[in-house]
Design an enzyme around this catalytic site. Structure first.
Site, PDB file in Angstrom:
ATOM      1  N   GLU A 105       0.844  -1.199   0.000  1.00  0.00           N
ATOM      2  CA  GLU A 105       0.000   0.000   0.000  1.00  0.00           C
ATOM      3  C   GLU A 105       0.879   1.248   0.000  1.00  0.00           C
ATOM      4  OE1 GLU A 105      -3.478  -0.462   2.624  1.00  0.00           O
ATOM      5  OE2 GLU A 105      -3.218   1.640   3.190  1.00  0.00           O
ATOM      6  N   ASP A 107       0.143   5.325   0.791  1.00  0.00           N
ATOM      7  CA  ASP A 107      -0.953   6.157   1.302  1.00  0.00           C
ATOM      8  C   ASP A 107      -0.659   7.642   1.334  1.00  0.00           C
ATOM      9  OD1 ASP A 107      -2.485   3.920   2.100  1.00  0.00           O
ATOM     10  OD2 ASP A 107      -1.344   3.759   3.959  1.00  0.00           O
ATOM     11  N   GLU A 109      -3.104  10.402   3.312  1.00  0.00           N
ATOM     12  CA  GLU A 109      -4.361  10.565   4.060  1.00  0.00           C
ATOM     13  C   GLU A 109      -4.334  11.911   4.765  1.00  0.00           C
ATOM     14  OE1 GLU A 109      -5.354   6.245   5.971  1.00  0.00           O
ATOM     15  OE2 GLU A 109      -3.474   7.200   6.496  1.00  0.00           O
TER      16      GLU A 109
END
Ligand SMILES: *[C@@H]1O[C@H](CO)[C@@H](O)[C@H](O)[C@H]1NC(C)=O
Ligand SMILES: *[C@@H]1O[C@H](CO)[C@@H](O)[C@H](O)[C@H]1NC(C)=O
Length: 301
Positions: A105, A107, A109
């Site tokens: 993953e 990310d 955010e």
């Protein structure tokens, strides 16, 4: 003669515009799957340019994810985050290979905050289920006031995080350490209630606005990457194996531009600037969390 042709040309032009609009409308379902409630996503297409608005209310959050699976690429979007009291909300733009205990993953955010308190932008990388590699930043502007560009470049050498084309972080591949190299990923954009952890570690909860939803706007979505064949079998996430074979992919023309990209002198300066001025959390400085010693990449050049 010219006068006679004009109405025809005009009609053709109208048809072309309608066709483009129809194609672009169709594009959404062609390109993306809906996450959460479909009626919480609004989208419109103007020619090539698609705009999305994600909504979050007491009923549900929302999001969309690419149908295409990419193995390396350059992914960017412009976002305007929830304004006012956004505490508890989490807005994301990320890549993931799926759930599974050995997933990969990448990310970005955004954790909301009370009015006037700063958003935090979290960046993280997971490789074969190994995560906990957060660098978090305060931004040098109010990300809810206007659209800004957030970009992830992922290639076999490094992962680069950029804000308005300013590199703020690079995560390098080291031969002896986990790095996402073989699991194709889909691109996700979501808005959800992360009250239990997002703002001041969960102390400040979401403040609902009656019937008005929280809204995040997205535009200028660009994903250019090597695409894994849609029928390629998914990596055996159930096997818990950290080593998986990369499936065959097709890379678009011009992919060298990001496939070989590493930070140059100028880029390294902006990363150092961001670390000095914007960094609010660095896992490599969190001794409490890693009492037995920092992860291997910490402190390496
Ligand atoms: C919210 O604001 C407080 C106070 O300025 C700050 O400590 C915190 O890092 C901000 N962001 C989040 C996500 O809690
Ligand atoms: C994979 O690991 C998880 C825990 O991390 C375990 O519960 C599960 O049984 C494992 N699966 C296999 C197939 O080994």
């Amino acid at each position: 003669m010219a006068a006679k042709q004009l109405p025809l040309l005009a009609a053709l032009a109208v048809l072309a515009v309608l066709a483009a609009a129809a194609a672009a409308e169709y594009n959404f379902d062609d390109q993306f799957d809906v996450i959460g409630e479909r009626d919480h996503i609004r989208y419109k297409a103007e020619g090539e340019n698609q705009q999305f608005a994600l909504e979050l209310d007491k009923v549900s959050g929302s999001g969309f994810k690419s149908k295409a699976k990419y193995l390396f690429g350059e992914f960017s979007v412009q976002m305007r985050l929830v304004d006012g009291n956004s505490a508890g909300t989490v807005t994301s733009f990320y890549l993931t290979s799926g759930e599974g205990s050995t997933h990969d993953e990448i990310d970005i955010e955004f954790m909301g905050n009370k009015s006037g308190d700063p958003y935090v932008m979290n960046t993280n990388v997971w490789a074969s289920g190994d995560g906990k590699k957060e660098h978090q930043f305060y931004l040098w502007f109010d990300p809810s006031a206007d659209f800004h560009t957030y970009k992830i470049t992922w290639n076999p050498k490094n992962i680069i995080f950029e804000v308005d084309n300013v590199p703020v972080r690079t995560f390098k591949k080291y031969a002896d350490l986990p790095y996402p190299t073989s699991r194709p990923m889909t691109v996700h954009a979501t808005l959800w209630d992360g009250s239990y952890w997002a703002t001041r570690h969960g102390d400040v909860k979401i403040h609902w606005r009656g019937d008005d939803p929280f809204v995040v706007s997205y535009r200028e979505y660009h994903a250019t990457g090597c695409v894994a064949h849609p029928k390629a079998p998914p990596p055996p996430s159930s096997s818990n194996s950290t080593k998986v074979e990369a499936p065959p992919t097709k890379c678009p023309a011009g992919s060298d531009a990001w496939m070989d990209r590493e930070l140059d002198e100028e880029d390294l300066k902006t990363v150092a600037w961001a670390e000095r001025n914007c960094l609010s959390y660095n896992y490599c400085a969190d001794g409490w969390r890693f009492p037995k010693g920092f992860p291997g990449e910490c402190g390496r050049d």
